[in-house]
Write an enzyme that holds these catalytic residues in place. Structure first.
Site, PDB file in Angstrom:
ATOM      1  N   TYR A  87      86.733  32.567  16.923  1.00  0.00           N
ATOM      2  CA  TYR A  87      86.783  33.876  16.724  1.00  0.00           C
ATOM      3  C   TYR A  87      87.706  34.587  15.994  1.00  0.00           C
ATOM      4  O   TYR A  87      87.320  35.437  15.114  1.00  0.00           O
ATOM      5  CB  TYR A  87      86.837  34.637  18.291  1.00  0.00           C
ATOM      6  CG  TYR A  87      86.473  36.265  18.239  1.00  0.00           C
ATOM      7  CD1 TYR A  87      85.061  36.554  18.377  1.00  0.00           C
ATOM      8  CD2 TYR A  87      87.447  37.158  18.368  1.00  0.00           C
ATOM      9  CE1 TYR A  87      84.801  37.711  18.358  1.00  0.00           C
ATOM     10  CE2 TYR A  87      87.160  38.372  18.552  1.00  0.00           C
ATOM     11  CZ  TYR A  87      85.962  38.814  18.718  1.00  0.00           C
ATOM     12  OH  TYR A  87      85.685  40.270  18.883  1.00  0.00           O
ATOM     13  N   SER A  91      88.160  43.792  14.742  1.00  0.00           N
ATOM     14  CA  SER A  91      88.735  43.629  15.885  1.00  0.00           C
ATOM     15  C   SER A  91      90.450  43.547  15.974  1.00  0.00           C
ATOM     16  O   SER A  91      90.878  43.369  15.056  1.00  0.00           O
ATOM     17  CB  SER A  91      88.171  42.283  16.634  1.00  0.00           C
ATOM     18  OG  SER A  91      88.888  41.675  17.755  1.00  0.00           O
TER      19      SER A  91
END
Ligand code: NAD
Length: 277
Positions: free
Chosen positions: A159, A146
């Protein structure tokens, strides 16, 4: 391009939705057979039903936190298609950018365990289940990373830490599994998917796509050099094909392709994130 994965067999975790489903469809278009693994059985059936060639799609229902489920998926892959060339470690959840200062100690504790169990342990358990077959096939692992594997504020601390951990995991496994197995990642930027949050924060029913849909038409474009917020998962499948294809990337391991629209070259767009404190 087409036929770059001719004869290859891929196992994709989180393959029932979003980028996992798009990669499955693209791999079939590139002549691969795919096994899609997900905890959502009904969506697995939908993805298989919509495939251009359902005979080259096999589904396995399970949870990436379960080593037994992942070993079963590898066994079914080999039973059905004879080999395993490509593992796409992909299933994940987001934290909806919940900052440290908006989490109670109890929420932090429980959400850490859930997010790391899915996002990090899930990748590691999948690699453990698959490596023996990947060594036999001289295959590869492609991890969904990501923008949050490199930059702040693409998530909250949970996250962001989990996706940084996946970057380290990708690099370590690239070393440990070389020279027979290549391990790389695609660091996706924001895309319109059904990405959910953790049960521990009561975010399991929230969908990222709904946030995209709520954006007013006249909202300012996000500060990303290449694109707006309307990126679809299919727009991001090319780097997966490139990294999975032996003939195209036999010299590449331990690398992440940052498919995020150029976040790294945009310069500063905002200062401190805590000015409201
Ligand atoms: N959507 C984005 O903007 C974005 C950006 C960068 C990275 N990512 C990453 O992409 C990956 C895929 O997410 P997506 O955006 O396609 O979301 P998605 O929710 O559409 O797809 C994720 C799939 O993983 C499955 N899954 C979740 N937990 C699971 C578990 N414990 N066991 C088995 N399956 C499970 C879900 O059922 C779902 O089908 C994730 O790793 C996410 O972190 C997404």
């Amino acid at each position: 391009m087409s036929g770059w994965l001719s004869g290859d067999v891929a196992l994709i975790t989180g393959g029932a939705s979003g980028i996992g489903a798009a990669v499955a469809e693209r791999f079939v278009a590139e002549d691969a057979a795919v096994v899609i693994f997900d905890r959502d059985a009904s969506r697995l059936d939908l993805v298989r039903g919509k495939s251009a060639d359902p005979d080259r799609v096999h589904t396995v229902t399970g949870d990436v936190r379960s080593s037994a489920d992942l070993h079963r998926a590898v066994t079914e892959t080999v039973d059905r298609f004879g080999r395993l060339d490509i593992l796409v470690a992909n299933a994940g959840v987001w934290d909806y950018q919940r900052q440290l200062t908006r989490l109670s100690a109890g929420e932090l504790d429980a959400a850490f365990d859930e997010i790391f169990a899915i996002n990090v342990k899930g990748y590691l358990l999948a690699a453990e289940a698959a490596w023996r077959e990947l060594v036999k096939a001289h295959g590869c692992i492609v991890m969904t990373l990501s923008n949050a594997s490199f930059y702040v504020n693409g998530g909250g601390p949970l996250y962001t830490a989990s996706k940084h951990a996946c970057l380290g995991l990708m690099r370590e496994l690239a070393y440990e599994l070389a020279p027979k197995v290549r391990v790389n990642g695609v660091a996706c930027g924001a895309m319109r998917t059904d990405l959910r949050g953790p049960e521990a924060l009561a975010l399991a029913d929230r969908s990222l796509a709904a946030s995209f849909d709520r954006r007013p038409a006249d909202a300012p474009a996000p500060p990303i050099p290449l694109h707006s917020a309307s990126v679809e998962p299919a727009d991001l499948t090319g780097p997966y094909v490139l990294l999975a294809a032996r003939a195209q990337s036999s010299t590449i391991t331990g690398q992440a392709i940052q498919a995020d629209g150029g976040i790294g070259v945009r310069g500063f767009t905002s200062g401190a994130g805590g000015d409201q404190l």
